[in-house]
Design an enzyme around this catalytic site. Structure first.
Site, mmCIF file in Angstrom:
data_model
loop_
_atom_site.group_PDB
_atom_site.id
_atom_site.type_symbol
_atom_site.label_atom_id
_atom_site.label_comp_id
_atom_site.label_asym_id
_atom_site.label_seq_id
_atom_site.Cartn_x
_atom_site.Cartn_y
_atom_site.Cartn_z
ATOM 1 N N ASP A 133 0.770 -1.202 0.042
ATOM 2 C CA ASP A 133 -0.218 -0.060 0.062
ATOM 3 C C ASP A 133 0.821 1.269 0.099
ATOM 4 O O ASP A 133 0.537 2.428 0.805
ATOM 5 C CB ASP A 133 -0.962 0.033 1.206
ATOM 6 N N GLU A 162 -11.470 0.590 -3.527
ATOM 7 C CA GLU A 162 -10.857 1.018 -2.233
ATOM 8 C C GLU A 162 -9.646 1.854 -2.446
ATOM 9 O O GLU A 162 -9.110 2.088 -3.830
ATOM 10 C CB GLU A 162 -10.470 -0.123 -1.329
HETATM 11 C C1 6LW Z 1 -5.857 -2.117 2.358
HETATM 12 C C2 6LW Z 1 -6.798 -2.389 1.412
HETATM 13 C C3 6LW Z 1 -6.789 -3.790 0.971
HETATM 14 O O1 6LW Z 1 -5.925 -1.058 3.329
HETATM 15 O O2 6LW Z 1 -5.741 -4.361 1.670
HETATM 16 O O3 6LW Z 1 -7.679 -5.461 -0.065
HETATM 17 C C4 6LW Z 1 -5.661 -3.612 2.973
HETATM 18 N N1 6LW Z 1 -7.588 -4.221 0.230
HETATM 19 O O4 6LW Z 1 -6.630 -1.407 0.213
HETATM 20 C C5 6LW Z 1 -4.603 -3.777 3.546
HETATM 21 O O5 6LW Z 1 -3.509 -3.495 2.927
#
Ligand code: 6LW
Length: 519
Positions: A19, A181
């Site tokens: 991330d 997201e």
């Molecule tokens: C992150 C989100 C995700 O916050 O994984 O699957 C999480 N999605 O974007 C953890 O890295």
């Protein structure tokens, strides 16, 4: 300007650093990543060239900023965002132990960082955008609670106290991929651009874009979406997504994003054990004004033009003597390890651990410190001095994915005898595979990794290595063990059920990347 052509097919930050989020302040770049149940949290790196990164600290170094007690593995600190505005750095993230969002700020990126400003904002992956007209936006995914629709939500926020100034509004639902997201809003020219992750963080991961003349939309989806994804490609780097954009001083645009490298083992299925890693790619702009990362369907290994070095400085072998007043920045503990469980012996050099009631099998805070495995081929070894005083006291070297998936070579006491053991714990299966008597006061414990195997051995100082068992890397991969993290190489002690007074003294630890073509 001294322009060069650059191609980066390796991670810019290898190992479990997912991330990634980036900002530039004049000629310096800063990058942070998520850190889950590890402490300190949110490592921060600096670079002058986008390619070579040096860790300069962590954003979360105090328990008042990072409460992790009882936090499940792969929970804790999720995707953070770092932005710089008017002399201050702001880092915003979620602690999923309590599912609360907060930001901290600092005048220097090395810290000290403020105590958390807690927000009345749900969900994960919060991001900030400081608009040039003074408005500040918080943007994040929704749809986790009640009957709220999945998609990207936004509101205005007052950065003096974290209060929301407007209602939270749905601004874009993405292109139909699951889990929209990791959003980031930018103003580029006369347009607001929204970059998000979709498809989930596994093999279907991608980045999509939308734009609007206004911060709340309506957002028009990029006709070239996804602007990054390796989902249809047999590329050695998979799951590319969760990107952030940055403009270099020379005007060129770049993206950092996460990707995974399934271990190159023929006919073994796809397994990655080094975690989700940080990659860099040039961003190209189409004639109709859309950003494309790499060439979208193949971002890693793409060539960009910019004032960047053509090569990354090779990783060197590192020996830690633990003779400073603090542990090196790449070392982490689990959750909130009590202070009485460890100390540094600055005089002789050494990391001294006192086992507590927790073992490596517990989702607690065993006396453990580790650093990430960053290369498929590597070797880690440590010199340990340890005389167990009670049954089941134990100290050693572990290859650790989480409390249910780990291997270790350790000294312990069994039936009154000092034994060296090699144990494997894979889900509900566990076994001490090898054990032997052991008399000397110090021992060198070693693990040698290639893409398929971890090979364990021990030796007396100056003596020959005695092979002592091995375990498959794939059994410690996310595909097997689950979760969002990657393998740590760790030093640990355990009190065998209660606090121990026997000191486990690790006099040095060496990490040597292999030189077999894997960077
Ligand atoms: C992150 C989100 C995700 O916050 O994984 O699957 C999480 N999605 O974007 C953890 O890295």
């Amino acid at each position: 300007m001294n322009q060069s052509i650059c191609t980066y097919s390796e991670p810019i930050i290898p190992g479990f650093y997912p991330d990634p989020n980036i900002c530039r302040v004049e000629s310096d770049y800063y990058l942070i990543t998520s850190s889950f149940q590890y402490f300190p949290g949110v490592p921060i790196f600096r670079s002058r060239d986008l390619v070579n990164w040096t860790q300069i600290g962590h954003c979360l170094t105090r328990r008042s900023q990072l409460e992790l007690e009882g936090c499940l593995s792969s929970m804790g600190i999720f995707a953070p965002t770092l932005r710089y505005h008017n002399g201050r750095f702001y880092m915003i993230t979620t602690n999923t132990r309590s599912f609360r969002n907060f930001y901290v700020w600092a005048e220097q990126p090395e810290g000290p960082w403020s105590d958390p400003v807690w927000l009345d904002w749900p969900g994960i992956d919060p991001s900030l955008f400081f608009d040039e007209d003074g408005h500040v936006y918080i943007t994040g995914p929704g749809g986790f609670l009640g009957d709220e629709q999945a998609g990207i939500y936004q509101a205005e926020i007052d950065m003096k106290n974290g209060e929301l100034l407007t209602e939270r509004r749905l601004i874009w639902t993405g292109t139909g991929g699951k889990a929209p997201e990791g959003p980031h809003l930018y103003r580029i020219g006369s347009q607001y651009y929204l970059i998000i992750a979709e498809g989930g963080t596994e093999y279907g991961h991608m980045v999509t874009a939308a734009r609007s003349e206004r911060p709340y939309g309506p957002f028009e989806s990029c006709p070239h979406n996804p602007i990054l994804s390796h989902r249809s490609l047999g590329h050695p780097v998979q799951a590319t997504g969760h990107a952030d954009l940055v403009q270099a001083q020379d005007g060129s645009w770049w993206a950092v994003f996460l990707g995974i490298r399934p271990a190159p083992v023929p006919f073994a299925g796809l397994h990655h054990h080094l975690g989700r890693e940080t990659f860099l790619s040039p961003v190209f702009w189409t004639e109709d004004g859309w950003p494309i990362i790499g060439d979208a369907s193949e971002a890693v290994g793409r060539t960009g033009t910019g004032n960047l070095p053509a090569d990354k400085t090779p990783f060197e072998e590192t020996t830690y003597h633990f003779n400073q007043s603090a542990l090196p920045l790449e070392w982490n503990s689990l959750r909130n390890l009590p202070e009485e469980c460890w100390k540094l012996d600055q005089e002789r050099g050494g990391l001294i651990l006192y086992g507590n009631e927790a073992t490596l099998d517990d989702a607690g805070s065993p006396a453990f410190f580790g650093r990430r495995q960053q290369h498929f081929h590597c070797e880690a070894s440590a010199l340990l001095e340890f005389c167990p005083e009670r049954e089941a006291e134990e100290a050693g070297l572990t290859v650790y994915m989480n409390e249910r998936f780990h291997y270790e070579i350790a000294l312990t006491q069994k039936a009154g005898r000092r034994r060296i053991i090699f144990r494997r714990r894979i889900g509900t299966l566990w076994k001490v595979e090898h054990e032997a008597d052991y008399e000397a006061n110090s021992i060198i414990l070693t693990v040698k990794a290639d893409p398929k195997w971890y090979e364990f051995s021990y030796s007396m100082p100056e003596g020959p290595a005695v092979p002592f068992g091995r375990g498959e890397c794939s059994l410690l991969s996310s595909e097997t063990a689950g979760g969002f993290t990657g393998v740590y190489l760790g030093l640990y002690a355990s009190g065998g059920g209660s606090a121990s007074s026997a000191a486990a003294a690790f006099r040095w630890f060496r990490y040597a990347p292999g030189h077999l073509g894997d960077s």
